[in-house]
Design an enzyme around this catalytic site. Structure first.
Site, short mmCIF file in Angstrom:
data_model
loop_
_atom_site.label_atom_id
_atom_site.label_comp_id
_atom_site.label_asym_id
_atom_site.label_seq_id
_atom_site.Cartn_x
_atom_site.Cartn_y
_atom_site.Cartn_z
N HIS A 1 50.93 -69.67 10.01
CA HIS A 1 50.73 -70.20 8.58
C HIS A 1 49.15 -70.49 8.38
O HIS A 1 48.74 -70.00 7.23
CB HIS A 1 51.46 -71.71 8.55
CG HIS A 1 52.94 -71.54 7.80
ND1 HIS A 1 53.91 -71.09 9.08
CD2 HIS A 1 53.41 -71.82 6.95
CE1 HIS A 1 55.04 -70.95 8.03
NE2 HIS A 1 54.79 -71.58 7.03
N ARG B 1 50.48 -77.88 9.25
CA ARG B 1 51.42 -77.41 10.34
C ARG B 1 51.55 -78.52 11.46
O ARG B 1 52.23 -78.61 12.35
CB ARG B 1 50.99 -75.97 11.07
CG ARG B 1 51.16 -74.98 9.55
CD ARG B 1 52.37 -75.04 9.13
NE ARG B 1 53.37 -74.29 10.08
CZ ARG B 1 54.64 -74.77 9.62
NH1 ARG B 1 55.13 -75.44 8.75
NH2 ARG B 1 55.49 -74.06 10.53
N HIS C 1 52.99 -76.74 14.99
CA HIS C 1 51.86 -76.55 15.45
C HIS C 1 51.00 -77.62 16.22
O HIS C 1 50.82 -78.54 15.56
CB HIS C 1 51.12 -75.53 14.62
CG HIS C 1 51.64 -74.17 14.55
ND1 HIS C 1 51.56 -73.22 15.53
CD2 HIS C 1 52.13 -73.64 13.50
CE1 HIS C 1 52.39 -72.17 14.90
NE2 HIS C 1 52.55 -72.44 13.87
#
Length: 466
Positions: free
Chosen positions: A166, A199, A205
Protein backbone atom coordinates in the site's frame (compact mmCIF):
# COMPACT_ATOMS: atom_id res chain seq x y z
CA UNK A 1 -24.41 -20.30 9.86
CA UNK A 2 -22.98 -18.59 6.77
CA UNK A 3 -22.64 -14.86 7.44
CA UNK A 4 -21.99 -11.78 5.36
CA UNK A 5 -18.43 -11.82 6.77
CA UNK A 6 -17.99 -15.32 5.29
CA UNK A 7 -19.00 -14.09 1.82
CA UNK A 8 -16.75 -11.06 2.20
CA UNK A 9 -13.77 -13.31 3.00
CA UNK A 10 -14.46 -15.57 0.02
CA UNK A 11 -14.76 -12.56 -2.28
CA UNK A 12 -11.53 -10.97 -1.06
CA UNK A 13 -9.56 -14.21 -1.27
CA UNK A 14 -10.83 -14.73 -4.81
CA UNK A 15 -9.99 -11.14 -5.73
CA UNK A 16 -6.50 -11.52 -4.24
CA UNK A 17 -5.94 -14.56 -6.45
CA UNK A 18 -7.15 -12.68 -9.51
CA UNK A 19 -4.88 -9.73 -8.76
CA UNK A 20 -1.87 -12.01 -8.26
CA UNK A 21 -2.44 -13.56 -11.67
CA UNK A 22 -3.19 -10.18 -13.22
CA UNK A 23 -0.04 -8.75 -11.65
CA UNK A 24 2.13 -11.33 -13.35
CA UNK A 25 0.53 -10.58 -16.69
CA UNK A 26 0.53 -6.84 -16.19
CA UNK A 27 4.23 -6.79 -15.35
CA UNK A 28 4.90 -7.70 -18.96
CA UNK A 29 2.29 -5.31 -20.40
CA UNK A 30 3.75 -1.91 -21.24
CA UNK A 31 0.24 -0.44 -21.50
CA UNK A 32 -0.41 -0.77 -17.76
CA UNK A 33 2.98 -0.26 -16.11
CA UNK A 34 6.06 1.95 -16.52
CA UNK A 35 8.57 -0.62 -15.26
CA UNK A 36 8.19 -4.32 -15.95
CA UNK A 37 8.73 -6.70 -13.06
CA UNK A 38 12.03 -7.89 -14.51
CA UNK A 39 13.41 -4.32 -14.62
CA UNK A 40 12.36 -3.25 -11.13
CA UNK A 41 15.10 -2.21 -8.68
CA UNK A 42 15.67 -5.07 -6.25
CA UNK A 43 14.66 -4.09 -2.72
CA UNK A 44 16.29 -7.27 -1.39
CA UNK A 45 19.63 -5.89 -2.61
CA UNK A 46 19.50 -2.19 -1.77
CA UNK A 47 17.51 -2.30 1.50
CA UNK A 48 18.34 -4.06 4.78
CA UNK A 49 16.35 -7.04 5.98
CA UNK A 50 13.42 -6.22 8.27
CA UNK A 51 14.24 -6.24 11.99
CA UNK A 52 13.60 -9.48 13.84
CA UNK A 53 11.48 -9.40 17.00
CA UNK A 54 14.58 -9.91 19.19
CA UNK A 55 16.49 -6.93 17.72
CA UNK A 56 16.61 -3.44 19.25
CA UNK A 57 15.34 -1.97 15.98
CA UNK A 58 12.08 -3.85 16.51
CA UNK A 59 11.27 -1.63 19.49
CA UNK A 60 10.42 1.26 17.18
CA UNK A 61 8.14 -1.03 15.19
CA UNK A 62 6.43 -2.16 18.38
CA UNK A 63 5.93 1.36 19.70
CA UNK A 64 4.50 2.52 16.38
CA UNK A 65 2.13 -0.45 16.31
CA UNK A 66 0.85 0.65 19.72
CA UNK A 67 0.45 4.20 18.42
CA UNK A 68 -1.54 2.93 15.47
CA UNK A 69 -4.07 1.26 17.72
CA UNK A 70 -4.67 4.55 19.56
CA UNK A 71 -5.69 6.18 16.27
CA UNK A 72 -8.41 3.76 15.29
CA UNK A 73 -11.30 5.54 17.01
CA UNK A 74 -10.27 8.93 15.61
CA UNK A 75 -10.92 10.58 12.21
CA UNK A 76 -7.40 9.51 11.26
CA UNK A 77 -8.37 5.91 11.92
CA UNK A 78 -11.51 6.27 9.84
CA UNK A 79 -9.37 7.55 6.99
CA UNK A 80 -6.93 4.65 7.34
CA UNK A 81 -9.74 2.11 7.24
CA UNK A 82 -11.45 3.74 4.26
CA UNK A 83 -8.18 3.90 2.29
CA UNK A 84 -7.26 0.25 2.86
CA UNK A 85 -8.76 -0.74 -0.50
CA UNK A 86 -5.95 -1.88 -2.83
CA UNK A 87 -7.10 -0.85 -6.30
CA UNK A 88 -6.20 2.13 -8.55
CA UNK A 89 -9.68 3.58 -7.95
CA UNK A 90 -8.66 4.25 -4.35
CA UNK A 91 -5.72 6.33 -5.54
CA UNK A 92 -8.00 8.20 -7.95
CA UNK A 93 -10.14 9.22 -4.99
CA UNK A 94 -7.15 10.27 -2.89
CA UNK A 95 -5.48 12.22 -5.70
CA UNK A 96 -8.74 13.90 -6.71
CA UNK A 97 -8.96 15.28 -3.17
CA UNK A 98 -5.33 16.43 -3.25
CA UNK A 99 -5.75 18.11 -6.64
CA UNK A 100 -9.05 19.77 -5.72
CA UNK A 101 -11.02 17.86 -8.37
CA UNK A 102 -14.52 16.47 -7.99
CA UNK A 103 -13.56 13.11 -9.40
CA UNK A 104 -11.01 11.29 -11.55
CA UNK A 105 -12.54 8.67 -13.81
CA UNK A 106 -11.61 6.83 -16.99
CA UNK A 107 -14.54 8.46 -18.75
CA UNK A 108 -14.07 12.08 -17.68
CA UNK A 109 -10.27 12.26 -17.28
CA UNK A 110 -8.75 9.34 -19.20
CA UNK A 111 -5.19 10.73 -19.32
CA UNK A 112 -4.95 11.41 -15.59
CA UNK A 113 -6.65 8.12 -14.82
CA UNK A 114 -4.14 6.28 -17.01
CA UNK A 115 -1.23 8.05 -15.31
CA UNK A 116 -2.51 6.99 -11.88
CA UNK A 117 -3.06 3.39 -12.97
CA UNK A 118 0.42 3.03 -14.40
CA UNK A 119 2.06 4.71 -11.41
CA UNK A 120 0.02 2.51 -9.05
CA UNK A 121 1.06 -0.68 -10.85
CA UNK A 122 4.68 0.41 -11.03
CA UNK A 123 4.80 1.05 -7.29
CA UNK A 124 2.96 -2.16 -6.53
CA UNK A 125 5.46 -4.25 -8.50
CA UNK A 126 8.39 -2.59 -6.72
CA UNK A 127 7.80 -4.59 -3.54
CA UNK A 128 7.06 -8.02 -4.99
CA UNK A 129 10.60 -9.41 -4.82
CA UNK A 130 11.34 -8.43 -1.19
CA UNK A 131 7.86 -9.50 -0.07
CA UNK A 132 8.42 -12.94 -1.51
CA UNK A 133 11.97 -13.12 -0.18
CA UNK A 134 11.24 -12.22 3.45
CA UNK A 135 7.59 -13.21 3.97
CA UNK A 136 7.57 -11.21 7.18
CA UNK A 137 4.68 -11.88 9.54
CA UNK A 138 2.31 -8.93 9.82
CA UNK A 139 1.76 -7.09 13.14
CA UNK A 140 -1.83 -8.23 13.65
CA UNK A 141 -0.71 -11.84 13.18
CA UNK A 142 2.31 -11.42 15.47
CA UNK A 143 0.03 -10.02 18.16
CA UNK A 144 -2.60 -12.75 17.76
CA UNK A 145 -5.24 -10.36 16.47
CA UNK A 146 -7.57 -10.20 13.48
CA UNK A 147 -7.59 -7.74 10.62
CA UNK A 148 -9.21 -4.41 11.44
CA UNK A 149 -9.56 -2.14 8.39
CA UNK A 150 -12.62 -2.07 6.18
CA UNK A 151 -11.00 -3.80 3.19
CA UNK A 152 -8.36 -5.91 4.93
CA UNK A 153 -9.03 -9.59 5.35
CA UNK A 154 -7.38 -13.01 5.39
CA UNK A 155 -5.57 -12.45 2.10
CA UNK A 156 -3.00 -10.49 4.16
CA UNK A 157 -1.97 -13.67 5.97
CA UNK A 158 -0.46 -15.13 2.81
CA UNK A 159 1.24 -11.91 1.70
CA UNK A 160 4.51 -10.73 3.27
CA UNK A 161 4.55 -7.60 5.42
CA UNK A 162 7.92 -6.21 4.23
CA UNK A 163 7.83 -3.88 2.37
CA UNK A 164 4.33 -2.38 2.48
CA UNK A 165 2.61 -2.64 -0.90
CA UNK A 166 0.00 0.00 0.00
CA UNK A 167 2.78 2.39 0.90
CA UNK A 168 4.62 1.66 -2.33
CA UNK A 169 1.72 2.21 -4.71
CA UNK A 170 0.49 5.20 -2.71
CA UNK A 171 3.88 6.93 -2.60
CA UNK A 172 4.68 6.06 -6.24
CA UNK A 173 1.39 7.61 -7.33
CA UNK A 174 1.96 10.69 -5.17
CA UNK A 175 5.47 11.22 -6.58
CA UNK A 176 4.20 11.06 -10.15
CA UNK A 177 1.18 13.30 -9.52
CA UNK A 178 3.41 15.80 -7.67
CA UNK A 179 5.67 15.89 -10.72
CA UNK A 180 2.62 16.39 -12.93
CA UNK A 181 1.18 19.25 -10.80
CA UNK A 182 3.96 20.60 -8.53
CA UNK A 183 1.92 23.64 -7.59
CA UNK A 184 0.13 21.31 -5.11
CA UNK A 185 3.10 19.07 -4.40
CA UNK A 186 3.03 19.52 -0.61
CA UNK A 187 -0.61 18.47 -0.36
CA UNK A 188 -0.18 15.60 -2.82
CA UNK A 189 2.91 14.23 -1.10
CA UNK A 190 1.40 14.61 2.36
CA UNK A 191 -1.49 12.43 1.24
CA UNK A 192 0.95 9.92 -0.22
CA UNK A 193 2.90 9.92 3.05
CA UNK A 194 -0.26 9.37 5.07
CA UNK A 195 -1.33 6.58 2.76
CA UNK A 196 1.69 4.65 3.97
CA UNK A 197 1.21 5.64 7.60
CA UNK A 198 -2.36 4.33 7.34
CA UNK A 199 -1.01 0.80 7.31
CA UNK A 200 0.50 1.19 10.77
CA UNK A 201 -2.89 2.29 12.07
CA UNK A 202 -4.65 -0.70 10.53
CA UNK A 203 -2.14 -3.14 12.04
CA UNK A 204 -1.32 -4.52 8.60
CA UNK A 205 2.28 -3.22 8.62
CA UNK A 206 5.13 -2.19 10.86
CA UNK A 207 6.85 1.19 10.55
CA UNK A 208 9.91 -0.47 8.97
CA UNK A 209 7.64 -2.05 6.33
CA UNK A 210 6.27 1.39 5.51
CA UNK A 211 9.73 2.98 5.38
CA UNK A 212 10.86 0.30 2.93
CA UNK A 213 7.71 0.78 0.85
CA UNK A 214 8.45 4.48 0.39
CA UNK A 215 11.99 3.75 -0.84
CA UNK A 216 11.01 0.89 -3.15
CA UNK A 217 8.42 3.17 -4.74
CA UNK A 218 10.89 6.02 -5.23
CA UNK A 219 13.46 3.69 -6.76
CA UNK A 220 10.85 2.28 -9.11
CA UNK A 221 9.69 5.73 -10.23
CA UNK A 222 13.33 6.70 -10.84
CA UNK A 223 13.57 3.75 -13.21
CA UNK A 224 10.22 4.72 -14.74
CA UNK A 225 11.78 7.92 -16.03
CA UNK A 226 13.61 5.80 -18.58
CA UNK A 227 10.24 5.01 -20.14
CA UNK A 228 9.07 7.81 -22.50
CA UNK A 229 5.47 6.87 -21.72
CA UNK A 230 5.80 8.53 -18.33
CA UNK A 231 6.66 11.96 -19.77
CA UNK A 232 3.91 11.61 -22.38
CA UNK A 233 1.32 10.67 -19.75
CA UNK A 234 2.35 13.52 -17.46
CA UNK A 235 1.99 16.06 -20.27
CA UNK A 236 -1.42 14.72 -21.26
CA UNK A 237 -2.64 14.60 -17.66
CA UNK A 238 -1.40 18.14 -16.99
CA UNK A 239 -3.38 19.46 -19.96
CA UNK A 240 -6.43 17.56 -18.76
CA UNK A 241 -6.18 19.04 -15.24
CA UNK A 242 -5.92 22.52 -16.75
CA UNK A 243 -9.15 21.94 -18.63
CA UNK A 244 -10.90 20.46 -15.58
CA UNK A 245 -9.92 23.48 -13.47
CA UNK A 246 -10.93 25.93 -16.19
CA UNK A 247 -7.36 27.23 -16.56
CA UNK A 248 -5.75 28.52 -19.76
CA UNK A 249 -4.09 25.91 -21.94
CA UNK A 250 -0.69 27.53 -21.34
CA UNK A 251 -1.07 27.53 -17.54
CA UNK A 252 2.18 26.26 -16.04
CA UNK A 253 1.97 24.63 -12.57
CA UNK A 254 5.73 24.03 -12.68
CA UNK A 255 6.77 27.69 -12.75
CA UNK A 256 4.48 28.40 -9.80
CA UNK A 257 6.16 25.92 -7.47
CA UNK A 258 9.43 26.09 -5.58
CA UNK A 259 10.99 23.22 -3.72
CA UNK A 260 8.69 21.04 -1.60
CA UNK A 261 8.33 21.94 2.08
CA UNK A 262 9.32 19.10 4.37
CA UNK A 263 7.38 20.53 7.32
CA UNK A 264 4.15 20.27 5.30
CA UNK A 265 4.82 16.75 4.01
CA UNK A 266 6.43 14.95 6.94
CA UNK A 267 5.69 14.64 10.63
CA UNK A 268 7.49 16.75 13.22
CA UNK A 269 10.70 15.30 14.67
CA UNK A 270 10.60 13.06 17.72
CA UNK A 271 10.93 14.89 21.02
CA UNK A 272 12.55 13.40 24.13
CA UNK A 273 9.08 13.17 25.67
CA UNK A 274 7.77 11.33 22.63
CA UNK A 275 6.92 7.65 22.88
CA UNK A 276 9.20 6.97 19.88
CA UNK A 277 12.28 8.46 21.50
CA UNK A 278 13.11 5.07 23.03
CA UNK A 279 13.12 3.57 19.54
CA UNK A 280 15.58 6.21 18.33
CA UNK A 281 17.80 5.69 21.38
CA UNK A 282 17.99 1.93 20.92
CA UNK A 283 18.65 2.17 17.18
CA UNK A 284 21.40 4.70 17.88
CA UNK A 285 22.99 2.39 20.46
CA UNK A 286 22.89 -0.46 17.96
CA UNK A 287 24.46 1.65 15.20
CA UNK A 288 27.14 3.01 17.53
CA UNK A 289 28.50 -0.51 18.00
CA UNK A 290 29.73 -0.34 14.40
CA UNK A 291 32.11 2.57 15.04
CA UNK A 292 35.22 0.39 15.65
CA UNK A 293 34.52 -1.76 12.56
CA UNK A 294 35.24 -1.28 8.86
CA UNK A 295 31.66 -0.03 8.50
CA UNK A 296 32.56 2.68 11.01
CA UNK A 297 35.56 3.65 8.90
CA UNK A 298 33.32 3.88 5.87
CA UNK A 299 31.02 6.18 7.84
CA UNK A 300 33.97 8.50 8.44
CA UNK A 301 34.82 8.43 4.73
CA UNK A 302 31.19 9.38 4.05
CA UNK A 303 31.46 12.70 5.92
CA UNK A 304 32.26 14.90 2.84
CA UNK A 305 29.32 16.16 0.73
CA UNK A 306 31.30 17.77 -2.10
CA UNK A 307 30.58 17.23 -5.79
CA UNK A 308 33.95 15.53 -6.07
CA UNK A 309 33.22 13.06 -3.28
CA UNK A 310 29.89 12.05 -4.82
CA UNK A 311 31.40 11.81 -8.29
CA UNK A 312 34.13 9.48 -7.02
CA UNK A 313 31.80 7.40 -4.84
CA UNK A 314 29.13 6.76 -7.46
CA UNK A 315 31.47 6.82 -10.45
CA UNK A 316 33.29 3.77 -9.13
CA UNK A 317 29.97 1.96 -8.78
CA UNK A 318 28.82 2.59 -12.35
CA UNK A 319 32.29 2.00 -13.77
CA UNK A 320 33.13 5.45 -15.15
CA UNK A 321 35.15 8.49 -14.16
CA UNK A 322 32.80 11.38 -13.41
CA UNK A 323 34.25 14.87 -13.75
CA UNK A 324 33.19 18.33 -14.86
CA UNK A 325 35.28 17.99 -18.04
CA UNK A 326 34.79 14.36 -19.07
CA UNK A 327 31.11 13.96 -18.10
CA UNK A 328 29.62 17.48 -17.94
CA UNK A 329 25.98 16.37 -18.03
CA UNK A 330 26.34 13.85 -15.19
CA UNK A 331 28.37 16.38 -13.21
CA UNK A 332 25.66 18.99 -13.78
CA UNK A 333 22.98 16.59 -12.50
CA UNK A 334 24.95 15.86 -9.34
CA UNK A 335 25.51 19.58 -8.79
CA UNK A 336 21.82 20.40 -9.31
CA UNK A 337 20.67 17.67 -6.95
CA UNK A 338 23.14 18.68 -4.24
CA UNK A 339 22.19 22.37 -4.41
CA UNK A 340 18.43 21.70 -4.37
CA UNK A 341 18.69 19.03 -1.67
CA UNK A 342 20.82 21.22 0.57
CA UNK A 343 18.30 24.06 0.27
CA UNK A 344 15.31 21.86 1.08
CA UNK A 345 17.09 20.24 4.03
CA UNK A 346 18.22 23.62 5.34
CA UNK A 347 14.67 24.96 5.21
CA UNK A 348 13.40 21.99 7.21
CA UNK A 349 16.22 22.32 9.73
CA UNK A 350 15.33 25.98 10.19
CA UNK A 351 11.71 25.02 10.83
CA UNK A 352 12.57 22.49 13.54
CA UNK A 353 15.51 22.28 15.91
CA UNK A 354 16.38 18.88 17.29
CA UNK A 355 19.52 18.07 19.24
CA UNK A 356 21.86 15.58 17.62
CA UNK A 357 22.49 12.25 19.42
CA UNK A 358 26.01 13.07 20.56
CA UNK A 359 24.81 16.43 21.91
CA UNK A 360 21.70 15.04 23.58
CA UNK A 361 23.67 12.22 25.22
CA UNK A 362 26.82 14.27 25.88
CA UNK A 363 29.08 11.88 23.97
CA UNK A 364 32.10 12.14 21.69
CA UNK A 365 32.10 11.15 18.02
CA UNK A 366 34.68 9.60 15.66
CA UNK A 367 34.91 12.99 13.86
CA UNK A 368 35.57 15.47 16.71
CA UNK A 369 36.46 18.28 14.30
CA UNK A 370 32.80 18.40 13.23
CA UNK A 371 31.28 18.43 16.71
CA UNK A 372 31.34 22.14 17.54
CA UNK A 373 29.78 23.34 14.29
CA UNK A 374 27.12 20.64 14.19
CA UNK A 375 26.10 21.13 17.82
CA UNK A 376 24.31 24.36 16.87
CA UNK A 377 22.51 22.93 13.83
CA UNK A 378 19.40 20.78 13.80
CA UNK A 379 19.51 17.02 13.58
CA UNK A 380 16.18 16.92 11.72
CA UNK A 381 16.25 16.07 8.93
CA UNK A 382 19.54 14.50 7.92
CA UNK A 383 20.99 16.47 5.02
CA UNK A 384 23.53 13.70 4.36
CA UNK A 385 20.75 11.11 4.05
CA UNK A 386 18.73 13.51 1.92
CA UNK A 387 21.53 14.32 -0.52
CA UNK A 388 22.86 10.77 -0.68
CA UNK A 389 19.48 9.25 -1.51
CA UNK A 390 18.57 12.04 -3.96
CA UNK A 391 21.82 11.64 -5.92
CA UNK A 392 21.37 7.87 -5.87
CA UNK A 393 17.86 8.11 -7.33
CA UNK A 394 19.02 10.30 -10.19
CA UNK A 395 22.16 8.28 -10.99
CA UNK A 396 20.20 5.01 -10.83
CA UNK A 397 18.10 6.50 -13.59
CA UNK A 398 21.19 7.43 -15.60
CA UNK A 399 22.78 3.97 -15.19
CA UNK A 400 19.82 1.59 -14.78
CA UNK A 401 21.88 -1.58 -15.16
CA UNK A 402 23.70 -0.54 -11.96
CA UNK A 403 20.63 0.78 -10.17
CA UNK A 404 20.80 -1.68 -7.28
CA UNK A 405 24.42 -0.92 -6.41
CA UNK A 406 23.84 2.83 -6.67
CA UNK A 407 20.71 2.72 -4.51
CA UNK A 408 22.34 0.60 -1.84
CA UNK A 409 25.28 2.99 -1.61
CA UNK A 410 22.93 5.97 -1.37
CA UNK A 411 21.05 4.22 1.43
CA UNK A 412 24.25 3.34 3.30
CA UNK A 413 25.48 6.92 2.99
CA UNK A 414 22.55 8.06 5.13
CA UNK A 415 23.02 5.30 7.69
CA UNK A 416 26.62 6.42 8.17
CA UNK A 417 25.34 9.48 10.03
CA UNK A 418 23.68 7.39 12.71
CA UNK A 419 26.83 5.30 13.16
CA UNK A 420 28.84 8.47 13.78
CA UNK A 421 26.29 9.85 16.25
CA UNK A 422 25.29 12.86 14.17
CA UNK A 423 21.70 11.80 13.46
CA UNK A 424 18.89 9.74 14.89
CA UNK A 425 17.37 7.02 12.72
CA UNK A 426 14.14 8.98 12.30
CA UNK A 427 16.15 11.99 11.05
CA UNK A 428 17.67 9.79 8.36
CA UNK A 429 14.30 8.35 7.35
CA UNK A 430 12.88 11.86 7.04
CA UNK A 431 15.87 12.96 4.96
CA UNK A 432 15.31 10.17 2.44
CA UNK A 433 11.61 11.01 2.08
CA UNK A 434 12.42 14.66 1.52
CA UNK A 435 14.89 13.52 -1.16
CA UNK A 436 12.09 11.69 -2.97
CA UNK A 437 10.01 14.87 -2.95
CA UNK A 438 12.85 17.07 -4.22
CA UNK A 439 13.71 14.68 -7.05
CA UNK A 440 10.05 14.65 -8.12
CA UNK A 441 10.09 18.45 -8.23
CA UNK A 442 13.34 18.52 -10.23
CA UNK A 443 11.88 16.12 -12.77
CA UNK A 444 9.02 18.54 -13.41
CA UNK A 445 11.48 21.05 -14.91
CA UNK A 446 12.03 20.56 -18.67
CA UNK A 447 15.66 21.64 -18.28
CA UNK A 448 16.32 18.92 -15.72
CA UNK A 449 14.70 16.34 -17.99
CA UNK A 450 16.94 17.49 -20.85
CA UNK A 451 20.07 17.26 -18.72
CA UNK A 452 19.02 13.78 -17.60
CA UNK A 453 18.70 12.64 -21.21
CA UNK A 454 22.13 14.06 -21.97
CA UNK A 455 23.57 12.30 -18.94
CA UNK A 456 22.11 8.96 -20.06
CA UNK A 457 23.59 9.43 -23.53
CA UNK A 458 26.91 10.43 -21.97
CA UNK A 459 26.98 7.32 -19.81
CA UNK A 460 25.94 4.99 -22.65
CA UNK A 461 28.57 6.52 -24.91
CA UNK A 462 31.35 5.81 -22.40
CA UNK A 463 30.18 2.26 -21.72
CA UNK A 464 29.80 1.53 -25.45
CA UNK A 465 33.40 2.58 -26.13
CA UNK A 466 34.60 0.39 -23.28
Amino acid sequence: MITNRFYKRIFLLFLALLLTVAGTITAQNEDTVYVALSDQPDGVFFLPAPPATDQMAYVDDLIRWQWGKTQRDTPRGTQASRESWWVPDMMRIVMAEALGLDTISNEQMPALSRLITRAYNTGNFSVMAPKKNYMRIRPFMEMGEDTWAQYDDDYLRTNGSYPSGHTAFGWATALVIAEMWPELQDTILRRGFQFGENRIITGAHYQSDVNAGYLCAAASIARAHNNPLLAEDIAAARAEVCRAKGLPADYNPVSRAGLPHGDKILNAPIDTADYRYLGDILRYKMAKQLQPTERGQQAIRDVPTSRRSFADMFGSLVGITISKDSTPAIWHLIDTVIVSSARAARDLKHHYFRKRPYVQLNEKTPVPEEEASHAITSSYASAHAHIGWAVALVLAEVAPERQNEVLRRGFEYGDSRQILGYHWASDIEAGRLLACAVVARLHADPSFAAWTQQARAEYRGIKTVE
